[in-house]
Write a protein that holds these residues in place. Structure first.
Motif, PDB file in Angstrom:
ATOM      1  N   GLN A 656       0.858  -1.211   0.106  1.00  0.00           N
ATOM      2  CA  GLN A 656       0.090  -0.018  -0.032  1.00  0.00           C
ATOM      3  C   GLN A 656       0.809   1.415  -0.170  1.00  0.00           C
ATOM      4  OE1 GLN A 656      -3.807   0.314  -0.006  1.00  0.00           O
ATOM      5  NE2 GLN A 656      -3.033  -1.357  -0.964  1.00  0.00           N
ATOM      6  N   ILE A 657       2.085   0.982  -0.603  1.00  0.00           N
ATOM      7  CA  ILE A 657       2.596   2.456  -1.016  1.00  0.00           C
ATOM      8  C   ILE A 657       1.847   3.536  -1.597  1.00  0.00           C
ATOM      9  CG2 ILE A 657       4.728   3.661  -2.263  1.00  0.00           C
ATOM     10  CD1 ILE A 657       6.127   0.656  -1.957  1.00  0.00           C
ATOM     11  N   LEU A 658       1.328   3.069  -2.231  1.00  0.00           N
ATOM     12  CA  LEU A 658      -0.116   4.087  -2.924  1.00  0.00           C
ATOM     13  C   LEU A 658      -1.317   3.376  -2.372  1.00  0.00           C
ATOM     14  CD1 LEU A 658      -1.151   6.225  -4.770  1.00  0.00           C
ATOM     15  CD2 LEU A 658      -1.242   4.582  -6.672  1.00  0.00           C
ATOM     16  N   PRO A 659      -1.839   3.943  -1.552  1.00  0.00           N
ATOM     17  CA  PRO A 659      -2.984   3.422  -1.157  1.00  0.00           C
ATOM     18  C   PRO A 659      -4.213   3.236  -2.188  1.00  0.00           C
ATOM     19  CG  PRO A 659      -2.428   5.424   0.079  1.00  0.00           C
ATOM     20  CD  PRO A 659      -1.687   5.368  -1.114  1.00  0.00           C
ATOM     21  N   THR A 660      -4.648   1.827  -2.075  1.00  0.00           N
ATOM     22  CA  THR A 660      -5.647   1.365  -3.102  1.00  0.00           C
ATOM     23  C   THR A 660      -7.081   0.878  -2.626  1.00  0.00           C
ATOM     24  OG1 THR A 660      -4.720  -0.815  -3.283  1.00  0.00           O
ATOM     25  CG2 THR A 660      -3.970   0.892  -4.777  1.00  0.00           C
ATOM     26  N   ILE A 661      -6.917   0.858  -1.198  1.00  0.00           N
ATOM     27  CA  ILE A 661      -8.069   0.367  -0.440  1.00  0.00           C
ATOM     28  C   ILE A 661      -8.677   1.563   0.363  1.00  0.00           C
ATOM     29  CG2 ILE A 661      -8.948  -1.467   1.059  1.00  0.00           C
ATOM     30  CD1 ILE A 661      -6.303  -2.911   0.243  1.00  0.00           C
ATOM     31  N   GLN A 662      -9.822   1.655   0.243  1.00  0.00           N
ATOM     32  CA  GLN A 662     -10.293   2.835   1.070  1.00  0.00           C
ATOM     33  C   GLN A 662     -10.355   2.586   2.608  1.00  0.00           C
ATOM     34  OE1 GLN A 662     -11.532   5.729  -0.278  1.00  0.00           O
ATOM     35  NE2 GLN A 662     -11.049   5.044  -2.425  1.00  0.00           N
ATOM     36  N   SER A 663      -9.935   3.499   3.252  1.00  0.00           N
ATOM     37  CA  SER A 663      -9.802   3.295   4.906  1.00  0.00           C
ATOM     38  C   SER A 663     -10.726   4.497   5.454  1.00  0.00           C
ATOM     39  CB  SER A 663      -8.215   3.351   5.279  1.00  0.00           C
ATOM     40  OG  SER A 663      -8.151   3.414   6.662  1.00  0.00           O
ATOM     41  N   ALA A 664     -11.209   4.091   6.754  1.00  0.00           N
ATOM     42  CA  ALA A 664     -11.785   5.011   7.323  1.00  0.00           C
ATOM     43  C   ALA A 664     -10.958   6.070   8.139  1.00  0.00           C
ATOM     44  CB  ALA A 664     -12.867   4.442   8.545  1.00  0.00           C
ATOM     45  N   VAL A 673       1.145  11.223   0.521  1.00  0.00           N
ATOM     46  CA  VAL A 673       1.678  11.946   1.876  1.00  0.00           C
ATOM     47  C   VAL A 673       3.082  12.354   1.485  1.00  0.00           C
ATOM     48  CG1 VAL A 673       2.276  11.888   4.157  1.00  0.00           C
ATOM     49  CG2 VAL A 673       0.285  10.583   3.550  1.00  0.00           C
ATOM     50  N   GLU A 674       4.075  11.644   0.942  1.00  0.00           N
ATOM     51  CA  GLU A 674       5.408  12.096   0.445  1.00  0.00           C
ATOM     52  C   GLU A 674       5.081  13.264  -0.512  1.00  0.00           C
ATOM     53  OE1 GLU A 674       8.314  11.307   1.151  1.00  0.00           O
ATOM     54  OE2 GLU A 674       8.018   9.790   2.683  1.00  0.00           O
ATOM     55  N   LEU A 675       4.304  13.106  -1.529  1.00  0.00           N
ATOM     56  CA  LEU A 675       4.142  14.047  -2.548  1.00  0.00           C
ATOM     57  C   LEU A 675       3.606  15.453  -1.986  1.00  0.00           C
ATOM     58  CD1 LEU A 675       4.172  14.886  -5.426  1.00  0.00           C
ATOM     59  CD2 LEU A 675       1.677  13.949  -5.673  1.00  0.00           C
ATOM     60  N   GLU A 676       2.276  15.251  -1.261  1.00  0.00           N
ATOM     61  CA  GLU A 676       1.720  16.355  -0.860  1.00  0.00           C
ATOM     62  C   GLU A 676       2.440  17.123   0.441  1.00  0.00           C
ATOM     63  OE1 GLU A 676      -0.546  17.848  -2.430  1.00  0.00           O
ATOM     64  OE2 GLU A 676      -1.091  16.106  -3.778  1.00  0.00           O
ATOM     65  N   GLU A 677       3.144  16.289   1.178  1.00  0.00           N
ATOM     66  CA  GLU A 677       3.404  17.063   2.401  1.00  0.00           C
ATOM     67  C   GLU A 677       5.163  17.008   2.559  1.00  0.00           C
ATOM     68  OE1 GLU A 677       1.884  17.890   4.908  1.00  0.00           O
ATOM     69  OE2 GLU A 677      -0.187  17.260   4.263  1.00  0.00           O
ATOM     70  N   ILE A 678       5.729  16.191   1.947  1.00  0.00           N
ATOM     71  CA  ILE A 678       7.236  16.521   1.858  1.00  0.00           C
ATOM     72  C   ILE A 678       7.836  17.236   0.705  1.00  0.00           C
ATOM     73  CG2 ILE A 678       9.370  15.251   2.433  1.00  0.00           C
ATOM     74  CD1 ILE A 678       7.861  13.340   4.140  1.00  0.00           C
ATOM     75  N   GLU A 679       7.615  16.487  -0.401  1.00  0.00           N
ATOM     76  CA  GLU A 679       8.262  17.019  -1.683  1.00  0.00           C
ATOM     77  C   GLU A 679       7.755  18.194  -2.091  1.00  0.00           C
ATOM     78  OE1 GLU A 679       9.529  12.799  -3.914  1.00  0.00           O
ATOM     79  OE2 GLU A 679       7.571  13.600  -4.297  1.00  0.00           O
ATOM     80  N   SER A 680       6.565  18.402  -2.099  1.00  0.00           N
ATOM     81  CA  SER A 680       5.896  19.758  -2.315  1.00  0.00           C
ATOM     82  C   SER A 680       6.505  20.874  -1.598  1.00  0.00           C
ATOM     83  CB  SER A 680       4.129  19.843  -2.250  1.00  0.00           C
ATOM     84  OG  SER A 680       3.630  18.787  -3.303  1.00  0.00           O
ATOM     85  N   GLU A 683       9.917  21.175  -2.712  1.00  0.00           N
ATOM     86  CA  GLU A 683      10.199  21.941  -3.995  1.00  0.00           C
ATOM     87  C   GLU A 683      10.998  21.021  -5.103  1.00  0.00           C
ATOM     88  OE1 GLU A 683      10.895  25.744  -4.489  1.00  0.00           O
ATOM     89  OE2 GLU A 683       9.142  26.405  -3.298  1.00  0.00           O
ATOM     90  N   GLU A 684      10.832  19.416  -4.429  1.00  0.00           N
ATOM     91  CA  GLU A 684      11.952  18.490  -5.069  1.00  0.00           C
ATOM     92  C   GLU A 684      11.169  17.332  -4.950  1.00  0.00           C
ATOM     93  OE1 GLU A 684      16.748  19.932  -4.674  1.00  0.00           O
ATOM     94  OE2 GLU A 684      15.563  18.414  -3.203  1.00  0.00           O
ATOM     95  N   TYR A 685      11.113  16.639  -6.207  1.00  0.00           N
ATOM     96  CA  TYR A 685       9.994  15.506  -6.304  1.00  0.00           C
ATOM     97  C   TYR A 685      10.803  14.260  -6.763  1.00  0.00           C
ATOM     98  CZ  TYR A 685       7.013  19.343  -6.220  1.00  0.00           C
ATOM     99  OH  TYR A 685       6.407  20.557  -5.944  1.00  0.00           O
ATOM    100  N   PRO A 686      11.889  13.656  -6.071  1.00  0.00           N
ATOM    101  CA  PRO A 686      12.670  12.409  -6.434  1.00  0.00           C
ATOM    102  C   PRO A 686      11.795  11.246  -6.275  1.00  0.00           C
ATOM    103  CG  PRO A 686      13.431  13.150  -4.411  1.00  0.00           C
ATOM    104  CD  PRO A 686      12.521  14.348  -4.858  1.00  0.00           C
ATOM    105  N   MET A 687      11.133  10.954  -5.220  1.00  0.00           N
ATOM    106  CA  MET A 687      10.198   9.796  -4.823  1.00  0.00           C
ATOM    107  C   MET A 687       9.328   9.752  -5.959  1.00  0.00           C
ATOM    108  SD  MET A 687       8.655   8.532  -1.365  1.00  0.00           S
ATOM    109  CE  MET A 687       7.792   6.984  -1.257  1.00  0.00           C
ATOM    110  N   ILE A 724      -2.955  10.462 -13.051  1.00  0.00           N
ATOM    111  CA  ILE A 724      -3.810  11.599 -13.820  1.00  0.00           C
ATOM    112  C   ILE A 724      -3.993  12.707 -12.793  1.00  0.00           C
ATOM    113  CG2 ILE A 724      -5.654  12.504 -15.106  1.00  0.00           C
ATOM    114  CD1 ILE A 724      -5.734   9.594 -16.472  1.00  0.00           C
ATOM    115  N   ASN A 725      -4.829  12.356 -11.857  1.00  0.00           N
ATOM    116  CA  ASN A 725      -5.200  13.565 -11.230  1.00  0.00           C
ATOM    117  C   ASN A 725      -4.368  14.037 -10.214  1.00  0.00           C
ATOM    118  OD1 ASN A 725      -7.708  13.255 -12.244  1.00  0.00           O
ATOM    119  ND2 ASN A 725      -8.497  11.348 -10.768  1.00  0.00           N
ATOM    120  N   ASN A 726      -3.511  13.226  -9.514  1.00  0.00           N
ATOM    121  CA  ASN A 726      -2.623  13.788  -8.299  1.00  0.00           C
ATOM    122  C   ASN A 726      -1.251  14.237  -8.785  1.00  0.00           C
ATOM    123  OD1 ASN A 726      -4.023  11.019  -6.794  1.00  0.00           O
ATOM    124  ND2 ASN A 726      -4.022  12.828  -5.741  1.00  0.00           N
TER     125      ASN A 726
END
Length: 1927
Positions: A656-664, A673-680, A683-687, A724-726
């Motif tokens: 579940q590195i990329l969450p594919t199952i809906q969780s409460a 989280v890495e993309l939105e919180e850390i890399e953004s 301002e660097e996006y290696p992961m 596409i979306n993220n």
């Protein structure tokens, strides 16, 4: 001094480079002489390199005065004046470049002439480009010459004589100091200064112009440096040149901001490196080259160079000096091992000291930062090899120095570690060894040229024991030393050197083989380490990773801690140095995994290392994003193996590195989280980039269908949504520290989407919802394939499509600046992927839309063309398609984008009719219109030749070379125009080709570029392409360099000429501006590439007894297609020029096609230069012309003749084809494979079946991948080999089908030319004699070609149609030679023509005593034999071919038929001799024909008879006609005997009853078809031919002919007569006959047969007469109806019907007692007699009604003139008169037979006339009836004897009048040329205002006179027949 309009500073230099390029690079034959002449002419230009003509005051004053006085221009008689503005510009140009004023004028004139090639620029700006282009051409020529020199480094494969001359020539330039001059030119060249100077004088235009100037300037400077580099590579420079170069570099400090060297400086530095290169001494065969080294020839060389290098003088770039010292030290160490002149020992001993100086000068750092960092470095093979040589020479020749560096490095490492342990900052230390390792990393990690130089550092492990005896390979000492360096450098490695060493071996593992060696090294280090593994081993690496994973793994924290951990990156136990080490080893693993599949599998499958668990486990730990990115990259390279990829998919879904199952719960970890919180935030996006790379590699295999099953909806949707979306839709809104990374992320997303979309196959199942069970209960729908979803997004106004279009818009805006910016390459790739997304969507759109309709789903889509025509939010215009098309403008910089653009435009135009909208969009803005047009033109004008690729190579588009891409682009552009030409105007083709868009296309007046403001269009580019090489001996060069493009170009020219709107302007332009077709025709037939390049000639022979024709056999597919389209175009030109009476154009083409004289030998005869001596021809053995004609031609042409071009073109057509063998398979089922192949087949646009090899390959590979088990794993290579065999066979099949189509088209094009030439061209241009000879030659050649054993029926089938046309023309030629008067007329017309084809082709002196049938007797028999052989060779299934051949045979046999003489037999003085001669030659030819036919025996008889009895309807009719014709010629009646003996005659007779039902249906008002009537006619015609002989008549009677006719019921179905008959019925000439007309045709055939039988057996045959009368009585009602004739009628068909009926009854009633033997009882006999009596009364009653009276003459003359003109039957009045006279003669003959047979003597004869002579004295009979010719008050009234007397008186008077008229018309016919104008007008029936030559009027008058004479002759015969029984 005269002004050169070609510009002395541009045109000559351009021509010079073209000459040098042709000799050196293109290696064209016969180029040595041109090269030598050009080099001699331009030697002063090389000596005074780039020196401009000096300014001159006198010239300046002359230019200033040129506005009034003018200047002399070379090639012009008068001076040319210039405008004041032009003079000002010329002077500015002169001052700008400090050149002579006249030279500036020349440049400006050339710029004005070249304006069409540079739209949007002024002549001054163009002149600036030409100035720099001329300098570039001169420098490029010098560089090419130096490259072609003989030397030590390379060889271009140029001819030895050219190499020797160039070497000698350049040696002279070296003596003249060319090196010094080059350096003198380079030194002051500064781009910034040059641009500033141009900018001040406003000599820079648009950004594109600025870039062009910049690129050319940089190219000139670099090429100058490369001249010195090439000199040094081939042979070291001498001492003075070397010192001069050293001095230049000493003061050169042209480093960029990143300390990298300027490309020019780098090139010069590399030249010095090669001057110091002595590695060739290690080769055994290098004595000759070594002898020319300067240190051998010059004793002071070493001393002076050493002194200069070791000088203490300051260099502007100390690193450059260190590198030269490094290179010099290496050379000294190598030279010290060889004996050299005395005095060099001290220098050699200084090598260690010199090396120390170099190392102290940080040589390794300089090479890394200043040399290897240059962008162009890794694109030059010899740069890379030289640096590689320097490093390996240092390691190999100076091992102690290397060891010293290592020891010093270890010491430095210990100092650093000590300071780190104490927490102190380490002091600055020398890191020479680390810099050496870093240099090796930079050098070997990049291998763009696939040189694999790093292999020198690896060698297999040393063999021991038994292995040593098995392997005899021993690596060279250098390789062993280098490998030892690699191995020992890793021993006892201190920590600070660990990362550099790992990076070094990573760089050395950059190929599959190197990766395997590196993997083995690390594996051996682990195994040999004993208790603990070496630090440089796999065991140590994975053990360390495992320890990190164990220490970092902990329980899942709560949400707050987890969030905090992701934000703070808690890295327990990992220091910065450790992080660098982990990243280094991961990069090493990535390199090895990426390069070698075996190593990849070994690492993944090793249970001790547990790579899968470790890597995914570390990703879940709290480690830096950079480390996670490297782990994801490692996983992405592991995923390159399909089996590993499937495991990674499962682990990725579970982790579940990329969450594919809906969780409460709130998501606290993962890539989101890495993309939105850390890399953004950072301002660097290696992961993110690494994760996208992992998904990209994972999608290389089919995505598992059950991915995520049990927990969610199985499928790829979550990952696609993330992409596409993220990522993609948000990448514009994120901040980037490195702007290049922005486009890199876009590229990563687009690569995945483009691949998924490309590999998606639209299927019906995609539109059906599939439900699966979910773990824990419930059901969910499965995800659709990702390609399906992407298609939905692309075919809707979605965010994805908007982002793609926005990206394209941004890309165009950036590219239009023509500047470099960070991330430009990534933006280019992103735009390319966007274009491909649109392209793929367009390609799949139609099928996707059809599936939606068929499935009935609720999905809504819009077509791509509508979406692309939507409004652009940024520009607020519908310019998306304009933005896409603009990529064509950058075709040079972005060839792949231009290719994709061409395909998009092609697909858009095919998917929807939006041509008009596109034209409007592209022409709305004048600048856009101009730029787009220039872009398309540039795409077509590239110089790259089409690469010869292997057809079996399944090369992907991504792997295409630049040359392939550029050629594919221009091919698609022409295909786009070809398709657009099918659409209504205006369309894209009209715009691209320069036709009018605002008025009708047909009114276009095409002009050359620049004329009347005409722009340069694609049409000009295509014509330039096709005209290149025209006039040379090799022909158009496009056939050799770009054959596929040439075929498309010729096809486009043909389409333009065939289109009704474009044909007139196109042909007019081709004819007037280029003389295109005539010049192209001179080179036909085109030569194949092999013939041109290898001088390989396949000889085809066509041999007779004394003659052999020899010509090149052109069977190459590259030339057949272009030749076919060109011939079709020529056929159109011939047709139109003939119709438009453009005599000169038609005559030139005809003369070129048909001339057989020696005048047009050479390339104009298609390469046939052999002349054949025909002086000794024997007429009996001549194959092409008959004896007398050929002998006379021999005298006229001095015994020399060549083969006609039309025949040479026929020779280039082949009818043979080799087919591939059947598949022999071991693993696959051949039947199933054939079925799969057939499923992959489809028809192309040309209806050629083509198998999709790529689709077949995918199916076979998929089938192979589905097979599991260890057995299949072992057989996989064998199965792959069988798959390759299947694919190769399919490729050959495709090629065979293509070849068959091409050969059919080749013959079709030849057919069109031949038929148009013979049918449409004026007869006076191609006279009778020449026409006959040409037809004979064509016929004989065709029949010889089809007679070959290897000719295929499917290829030879069209030949029969051509043979039919040729035979029809041949028959017409013989008909036209019947009378001497027509020959005289032809002679007169030839004299009037004067310049006709007969003037070029000598007429022979025809014999006055022999006709043409005698002259061509041998040729006629050869044609007949060829026809008969062709018929026998043709199978019964080829009915169309048989029909054409039977038609040809009929035409041939008609040649031997005697024409009916039009002269009166009494006119012996004028025609007796001619008739006598004609009878002889006709009879002789007929005898020869029947002898030849009989020579084929029963085989030919059987074939014709079978076709006549059972075959296709048309074939049956023609076969029956052939039988009819042959039987008429067969005087010995052999065919009649065969037909009777074999039962064919009986079958034909019996078939009449079988056809009865069809014939009855025929008589309905609206029958379904009327073919039965024509078959019946042919059949009855043959039977009538039998009945014309006595034997044949008896055979027919024995076969029951009359009984069968009596039994036919269709005779009783006579339609009612229409009394309101029109003129059309009078002549009965409707295209589809009326029911009555059809009946009359059927009846007349039977009546003619009966007449023929009665005539043959004579009136004495009572038995046959009885059968005929029984036939009449059987159908009594029909004949009674015909004889009644109650109403008045002028219907010619009715009169003819009555004439035949009365003739048959008159001949059949010669005997009184008939029919008793055929009747059963007395009642039948009485009834038969009653019918006969009734017929007798009706016949007698007709006599007074068909007396030719004055009243009748008046009614005939009252026929309406307009109706007669509309009639197609000629003079209907004469025909009706003749019919009446024939009826009258039949009636009188019948009456006479009644009288003679009624009693043995006249005393007892029966009285049938009344005893009254009242009618004899009457002026007219029965004048009371105004509506009848003559009538009786009652049909039962017996006519009086006065009727006979009246007939006698009237016929006697009429006979004399007709006789006088006949004599007068015969006289006029014999003196036709003396007729008056009024007579000509009368007899030619020409309207007064109609324009017609006197010759044509004479021909029409002659035909009319012949018709009148013939009619008068028949009328005299009928009158005589009437008078005879009356008297």
């Amino acid at each position: 001094m005269a002004v050169n309009s070609a510009a002395r500073l541009w045109g000559p230099f351009r021509s010079l480079y073209e000459t040098v390029d042709a000799a050196v690079f293109q290696k064209q034959p016969n180029s040595a002489y041109d090269l030598e002449v050009a080099l001699k002419r331009h030697k002063p230009d090389f000596i005074s390199l780039l020196k401009k003509p000096a300014k001159n005051n006198g010239d300046r004053e002359a230019v200033k005065k040129s506005a009034t006085e003018g200047l002399v221009v070379q090639g012009e008689q008068r001076t040319q004046t210039f405008s004041q503005q032009f003079i000002s510009e010329a002077l500015i140009l002169s001052d700008l470049f400090e050149m002579n004023e006249l030279a500036a004028v020349e440049l400006l004139m050339a710029g004005e002439n070249q304006l069409p090639n540079y739209p949007g620029l002024t002549r001054g700006l163009v002149a600036v480009l030409l100035y720099y282009d001329g300098r570039r051409s001169l420098v490029n020529s010098l560089r090419a010459l130096i490259q072609a020199r003989e030397g030590r480094t390379w060889s271009l494969g140029v001819a030895p004589d050219i190499v020797n001359y160039i070497t000698k020539y350049t040696d002279e330039l070296l003596k003249d100091g060319i090196v010094n001059k080059i350096l003198d030119v380079i030194k002051p060249m500064d781009l910034t200064i040059e641009l500033d100077k141009l900018q001040r004088e406003r000599a820079l235009g648009t950004p594109k112009h600025r870039k062009q100037v910049t690129d050319i300037f940089n190219e000139i400077k670099l090429n100058l440096a490369e001249c010195i580099f090439c000199l040094a590579c081939q042979q070291p420079l001498n001492k003075s040149d070397t010192l001069r170069l050293l001095a230049h570099l000493k003061g050169d400090n042209s480093n960029s901001a990143d300390s990298s060297l300027d490309p020019v400086t780098l090139c010069l530095l590399m030249a010095l490196y090669y001057c110091f290169d002595v590695s060739i001494l290690e080769k055994e065969d290098s004595d000759d080259i070594v002898g020319r080294f300067p240190f051998i020839n010059d004793n002071r060389y070493l001393t002076d160079i050493h002194k200069e290098i070791t000088s203490i003088q300051q260099w502007d770039n100390n690193g450059m000096r260190a590198s030269l010292q490094f290179s010099w030290a290496n050379m000294l160490r190598q030279l010290s091992q060889y004996p050299l002149p005395q005095g060099s020992t001290e220098i050699f001993e200084a090598d260690e000291q010199l090396m120390d100086l170099a190392i102290d000068g940080q040589v390794f750092l300089f090479l890394k930062n200043s040399v290897l960092s240059v962008k162009e470095f890794f694109q030059e093979e010899f740069y890379v090899r030289r640096i590689h040589g320097l490093i390996t020479d240092f390691i190999y020749h100076m091992p102690l120095k290397v060891k010293e560096l290592r020891n010093r490095g270890d010491e430095t490492a210990r100092i650093i570690m000590a300071h780190q342990n104490e927490g102190l900052q380490s002091p600055d230390q020398r890191k020479d060894f680390e810099e050496l390792l870093s240099l090796m990393v930079e050098l070997y990690s990049t291998d763009d040229l696939n040189l694999e130089l790093s292999l020198d550092f690896w060698c297999p492990a040393e063999p021991t024991g038994l292995q040593e005896s098995m392997y005899h390979y021993r690596p060279p000492p250098r390789q062993v030393a280098l490998y030892k360096f690699v191995r020992l450098a890793g021993d006892l490695l201190p920590a600070p050197l660990y990362v550099p060493y790992i990076r070094m071996i990573t760089g050395l593992a950059n190929s599959p083989q190197c990766a395997q060696h590196c993997f083995n090294l690390l594996k051996i280090n682990g195994m040999n380490a004993g208790g603990s593994a070496s630090m440089v081993s796999w065991d140590h690496i994975f053990m360390s990773l495992n320890q990190y994973y164990t220490s970092l793994r902990r329980e899942q924290p709560n949400s707050i801690e987890a969030a905090h951990s992701y934000r703070t990156h808690h890295t327990r136990g990992i220091s910065i140095q450790e992080l660098e080490g982990i990243i280094a080893v991961l990069k090493l693993a990535q390199c090895i995994i990426k390069q070698n599949e075996n190593c990849r599998s070994a690492i993944w499958e090793n249970q001790q290392w547990s790579a899968n668990i470790l890597l995914f486990g570390l990703i879940g730990c709290s480690i830096p994003s950079l480390l996670k990115a490297e782990i994801l990259k490692t996983l992405s390279y592991l995923a390159l193996t399909p089996s590993i990829a499937s495991n990674i998919w499962q682990t990725l879904e579970i982790s579940q590195i990329l969450p594919t199952i809906q969780s409460a719960n709130e998501q606290t970890s993962g890539i989101l989280v890495e993309l939105e919180e850390i890399e953004s935030r950072s301002e660097e996006y290696p992961m993110t980039r690494a994760f996208l790379q992992l998904l990209n590699n994972l999608t290389n295999i089919p995505i598992p269908a059950a991915l995520g099953a049990g927990y969610r909806s199985p499928g790829f949707d979550p990952y696609l949504e993330f992409i596409i979306n993220n990522v993609f839709l948000k990448f514009y809104t994120r901040a980037y520290k490195n702007s290049q990374e922005k486009w890199q992320i876009a590229v990563c997303c687009l690569e995945i989407m483009c691949k998924l979309l490309h590999e998606h196959e639209v299927k019906e199942t995609d539109f059906i919802e599939t439900v699966v069970e979910r773990q824990g209960g419930g059901t969910v729908s499965t995800n659709k394939p990702p390609g399906h979803l992407l298609l939905l997004y692309m075919l809707n106004d979605s965010g994805l499509l908007k982002m793609i279009l926005r990206l394209l818009d941004d890309g165009i805006m950036q590219f239009e600046t023509y500047t470099n910016f960070p991330g430009k390459e990534d933006l280019e790739k992103a735009c390319l992927l966007c274009l491909r997304m649109i392209e793929i969507s367009l390609d799949k759109e139609e099928k996707f839309e059809r599936m939606i309709r068929d499935s009935g789903t609720s999905v809504m889509i819009a077509t791509m063309d509508k979406l692309l025509l939507s409004i652009n939010p940024r520009s607020r215009k519908a310019d998306h398609l304009v933005n896409i098309a603009k990529f064509v403008i950058f075709n040079t910089l972005l060839p792949e984008h231009a290719f994709s653009t061409a395909r998009i435009l092609y697909l858009v135009c095919r998917s929807a009719p939006i041509q008009t909208e596109l034209v409007h969009l592209y022409t709305l803005d004048e600048n856009v219109n101009r730029d787009l047009m220039q872009g398309f033109v540039e795409c077509l004008e590239i110089d790259d030749a089409e690469p010869r690729i292997d057809k079996t190579d399944l090369q992907a588009e991504e792997d295409f070379t630049t040359a392939q891409i550029k050629n594919a682009t221009r091919q698609h552009i022409i295909q786009l125009m070809l398709y657009a030409m099918e659409q209504s105007a205006p369309n894209l083709a009209h715009w691209l080709l320069g036709f009018e868009l605002r008025k009708p296309v047909v009114k276009t007046n095409l002009q050359d570029p620049g004329v009347l403001g005409s722009p340069k269009t694609c049409l000009h580019s295509i014509l330039t392409l096709l005209n290149n090489g025209v006039g040379s001996r090799t022909g158009p060069t496009c056939l050799q360099h770009t054959p596929r493009l040439a075929e498309l170009a010729y096809h486009l020219i043909y389409v333009l000429c065939a289109n009704k709107d474009t044909t007139a302007p196109t042909l007019r332009y081709l004819r007037t501006a280029h003389d295109f077709l005539y010049r192209q025709l001179q080179h036909l037939p085109f030569k194949s590439t092999d013939t041109v390049k290898e001088i390989r000639e396949q000889v085809c022979t066509c041999t007779t007894h004394l003659q052999t024709w020899t010509f090149p056999c052109v069977n190459d597919a590259d030339t057949v297609g272009p030749q076919s389209w060109l011939l079709k175009t020529i056929a159109i030109e011939l047709r139109l020029t003939s119709l438009n009476r453009q005599r000169s154009h038609t005559q030139r083409l005809l003369y070129l096609l048909l001339d057989d004289t020696e005048d047009h030998a050479g390339y104009q005869n298609g390469g046939v230069e052999d002349v054949i001596d025909v002086s000794g021809w024997d007429r009996e053995t001549s194959m092409f012309v008959s004896g007398t004609a050929s002998q006379n031609k021999t005298i006229a042409r001095s015994g020399k003749r060549t083969r006609r071009k039309l025949l040479c073109l026929l020779d280039s057509v082949t009818f043979s084809q080799d087919y591939p063998e059947q598949l022999q398979l071991d693993f696959f089922d051949p039947k199933l494979i054939e079925q799969v192949i057939s499923n992959c087949e489809s028809k192309t646009e040309n209806d050629v079946i083509h198998c999709d090899v790529r689709a077949l390959h995918r199916i076979l590979i998929s089938e192979l991948n589905n097979q599991q088990g260890s057995l299949m794993a072992g057989q996989r290579p064998l199965i792959m080999g069988e798959i390759k065999q299947i694919l190769a066979t399919v490729v050959i099949r495709n090629k065979v089908r293509g070849n068959l189509y091409t050969k059919r088209q080749s013959f079709e094009s030849w057919r069109q030319v031949a038929e148009v030439l013979l049918s449409a061209c004026p007869e006076d241009v191609l006279n009778g004699e020449t026409r006959e000879i040409v037809i004979f030659e064509l016929l004989q050649d065709l029949l010889l070609k089809v007679a070959k054993e290897d000719s295929l029926p499917e290829l030879t089938a069209p030949v029969a149609g051509v043979v039919l046309t040729l035979m029809a023309n041949l028959l017409q030629c013989f008909i036209s030679d019947v009378s001497q008067s027509e020959k005289s007329l032809q002679t007169a017309s030839a004299q009037q023509a004067g310049d006709g084809l007969s003037a070029g082709i000598s007429r022979s002196t025809w014999s006055q005593s022999a006709g043409s049938r005698t002259l061509f007797a041998t040729s006629l028999q050869l044609v007949l034999k060829g026809l008969l052989d062709y018929i026998l060779k043709t199978s019964a299934g080829s009915q169309r071919v048989r029909a054409n051949l039977y038609g040809s045979l009929l035409y041939y046999l008609q040649i031997a038929q005697k024409p009916q003489s039009v002269h009166n037999k009494e006119d012996r003085s004028t025609v007796s001799r001619v008739l006598g001669t004609s009878d002889t030659e006709y009879e002789q030819l007929a005898k020869e024909n029947i002898t030849t036919i009989m020579g084929y025996g029963d085989n030919f008889m059987d074939v014709v008879c079978k076709d006549a009895c059972d075959g296709h309807d048309i074939g049956r009719m023609l076969a029956l006609s052939v039988l009819d014709m042959i039987v008429s010629m067969d005087v010995y009646q052999q065919w009649m005997t065969y037909l009777s003996g074999k039962g064919y005659l009986q079958h034909l007779v019996d078939s009449l009853l079988q056809d009865d039902l069809e014939l009855q249906k025929l008589l309905r008002p609206n029958p379904e078809q009327i073919r039965a009537m024509y078959i019946y006619q042919s059949k009855m015609s043959l039977l009538t031919r039998f009945g014309e002989t006595t034997a044949g008549a008896h055979l027919l009677i024995r076969c029951g002919m009359m009984q069968k006719l009596s039994a036919c019921q269709f005779f009783d179905l006579r339609p009612d007569t229409d009394r309101s008959a029109s003129l059309q019925e009078r002549c009965d000439d409707e295209f589809i006959p009326s029911p009555l007309a059809r009946y009359r045709i059927l009846l007349s055939s039977a009546l003619k047969l009966g007449l023929a039988i009665l005539t043959s057996v004579g009136v004495e045959s009572k038995d046959i007469a009885a059968q005929v009368m029984l036939f009449v009585v059987t159908h009594n009602e029909v004949f009674t109806t015909i004889l009644k004739d109650r109403g008045p009628s002028l219907s010619l068909p009715a009169l003819k019907e009555l004439a035949l009926t009365t003739a048959l009854i008159a001949r059949a009633n010669y005997h009184t007692d008939l029919g008793s033997e055929y009747l059963d009882n007395e009642t039948a006999i009485i009834e038969f007699k009653g019918h006969r009596a009734r017929i007798q009364r009706q016949m007698i009653a007709l006599l007074p009604r068909y007396c030719f009276s004055e009243r009748y003459n008046k009614q005939l003359k009252s026929l309406d003139e307009s109706e007669r003109l509309e009639s197609t039957s000629g003079d209907i009045q004469s025909d009706i008169k003749l019919a009446i006279q024939e009826i009258s003669s039949n009636l009188l003959a019948y009456c006479r037979s009644l009288l003679t047979e009624s009693a043995p003597t006249s005393q007892f004869s029966r009285i049938i006339f009344g005893p009254s002579l009242e009618e004899a004295s009457a002026r007219d009979l029965n004048t009371l009836d105004d509506y009848s010719i003559c009538s009786l008050s009652s049909s039962t009234q017996v006519p009086n004897l006065g009727v006979v007397i009246y007939q006698l008186r009237h016929c006697t008077n009429n006979f004399m009048a007709v006789f006088d008229s006949h004599r007068q018309h015969v006289q006029k016919l014999s003196t036709l040329t003396e007729l008056t104008t009024e007579d000509l007008k009368e007899f030619s029936n020409v309207i007064s205002n109609e324009k017609m030559s006197s010759q044509q009027k004479q021909i029409l008058a002659k035909k009319r006179l012949q018709q009148i004479v013939k009619s008068k002759s028949q009328e005299l015969q009928h009158l005589a027949c009437i008078l005879l029984p009356v008297l």
